[in-house]
Design a protein around this motif. Structure first.
Motif, mmCIF file in Angstrom:
data_model
loop_
_atom_site.group_PDB
_atom_site.id
_atom_site.type_symbol
_atom_site.label_atom_id
_atom_site.label_comp_id
_atom_site.label_asym_id
_atom_site.label_seq_id
_atom_site.Cartn_x
_atom_site.Cartn_y
_atom_site.Cartn_z
ATOM 1 N N LEU A 98 0.774 -1.229 -0.047
ATOM 2 C CA LEU A 98 0.078 0.043 -0.023
ATOM 3 C C LEU A 98 0.850 1.453 -0.055
ATOM 4 O O LEU A 98 0.111 2.510 0.054
ATOM 5 N N ASP A 99 2.196 1.244 0.177
ATOM 6 C CA ASP A 99 2.800 2.155 -0.032
ATOM 7 C C ASP A 99 2.635 3.018 -1.440
ATOM 8 O O ASP A 99 3.266 4.061 -1.688
ATOM 9 N N ASN A 100 2.377 2.206 -2.495
ATOM 10 C CA ASN A 100 2.450 2.655 -3.907
ATOM 11 C C ASN A 100 0.921 3.190 -4.197
ATOM 12 O O ASN A 100 0.366 3.788 -5.257
ATOM 13 N N ALA A 101 0.063 3.347 -3.044
ATOM 14 C CA ALA A 101 -1.351 3.900 -3.186
ATOM 15 C C ALA A 101 -1.187 5.440 -3.568
ATOM 16 O O ALA A 101 -0.321 6.215 -2.991
ATOM 17 N N GLY A 171 -13.266 3.033 -8.931
ATOM 18 C CA GLY A 171 -12.214 1.904 -9.505
ATOM 19 C C GLY A 171 -11.514 1.470 -8.076
ATOM 20 O O GLY A 171 -12.260 1.371 -7.070
ATOM 21 N N ASN A 172 -10.283 1.151 -8.213
ATOM 22 C CA ASN A 172 -9.437 0.730 -7.018
ATOM 23 C C ASN A 172 -8.379 1.613 -6.990
ATOM 24 O O ASN A 172 -7.138 1.070 -7.329
ATOM 25 N N PRO A 173 -8.318 2.946 -6.145
ATOM 26 C CA PRO A 173 -7.206 3.603 -6.247
ATOM 27 C C PRO A 173 -5.964 3.008 -5.279
ATOM 28 O O PRO A 173 -5.029 3.598 -5.324
ATOM 29 N N ALA A 174 -6.263 1.866 -4.475
ATOM 30 C CA ALA A 174 -5.510 1.387 -3.566
ATOM 31 C C ALA A 174 -4.561 0.440 -4.426
ATOM 32 O O ALA A 174 -3.369 0.071 -3.805
ATOM 33 N N ARG A 175 -5.023 0.228 -5.453
ATOM 34 C CA ARG A 175 -4.313 -1.089 -6.110
ATOM 35 C C ARG A 175 -2.859 -0.360 -6.698
ATOM 36 O O ARG A 175 -2.715 0.637 -7.134
ATOM 37 N N PRO A 176 -1.952 -0.972 -6.332
ATOM 38 C CA PRO A 176 -0.504 -0.612 -6.585
ATOM 39 C C PRO A 176 -0.167 -0.336 -7.943
ATOM 40 O O PRO A 176 -1.053 -0.934 -8.998
ATOM 41 N N ARG A 177 0.554 0.835 -8.302
ATOM 42 C CA ARG A 177 0.753 0.988 -9.560
ATOM 43 C C ARG A 177 1.922 0.253 -10.511
ATOM 44 O O ARG A 177 2.590 -0.309 -9.776
#
Length: 177
Positions: A98-101, A171-177
């Motif tokens: 979740l650091d990438n959220a 959508g799913n903004p917590a999904r890692p990029r």
């Protein structure tokens, strides 16, 4: 019920300095502060973690002061202000998924005792109030309620993201990029 009757009697006789002071005698600290209101049975809550004696998913997140970090000195509520989710990572310095959220949706805060923790629990208040385990993730919703308490690893982060996906507004903004 007897408290309520006594208070209504005081109000009716004009005793005290008004209805507010009379009603203040009815509740307790948890009821008056809102900490007694909970959503423990909400489907948003993620319940896959170690048992804890602190607040659980669905409880209002209590404040904890004495947090110190680079260019920060304050309390947990200072960190949570805004329309974003807040993830507290306790006593764990390695990266988490979740650091990438997106920061506008979720902010990650590392709290611990060690100077490399990001934020140091200088007064021990966070530890006393939450009683977290090392490596524990505490996810707090924008409305100030705890959505999850779980541990890092064992696929729990991805499982947490999947669990919460239906509840994100777009959508799913917590999904890692």
């Amino acid at each position: 019920m007897s408290k309520m009757l006594r208070v209504m009697g005081q109000v009716g006789r004009g005793r005290g300095d008004g209805l507010g002071s009379a009603l203040a005698d009815i509740g307790d600290g948890a009821m008056n502060s809102g900490l007694g209101v909970h959503y423990r049975t909400s489907p948003v809550n993620y319940r896959h973690g170690r048992a804890t004696s602190g607040p659980v998913a669905g409880d209002r997140a209590p404040n904890a002061g004495g947090l110190e970090g680079v260019a920060f000195s304050g309390d947990l509520f200072d960190l949570m202000g805004g329309p974003h989710w807040s993830l507290v990572v306790h006593e764990y310095t390695d990266p988490v998924v979740l650091d990438n959220a997106e920061p506008r949706h979720l902010r990650v805060h590392r709290i611990g005792w060690a100077p490399g923790s990001g934020l140091v629990d200088a007064k021990g208040e966070f530890r006393r109030v939450y009683r977290p385990h090392p490596g524990e993730l505490i996810l707090i919703r924008p409305d100030g309620y705890i959505a999850a308490r779980t541990s890092v690893g064992q696929g729990r982060e991805a499982d947490l993201i999947d669990h919460l996906a239906p509840f994100w507004p777009i959508g799913n903004p917590a999904r890692p990029r």
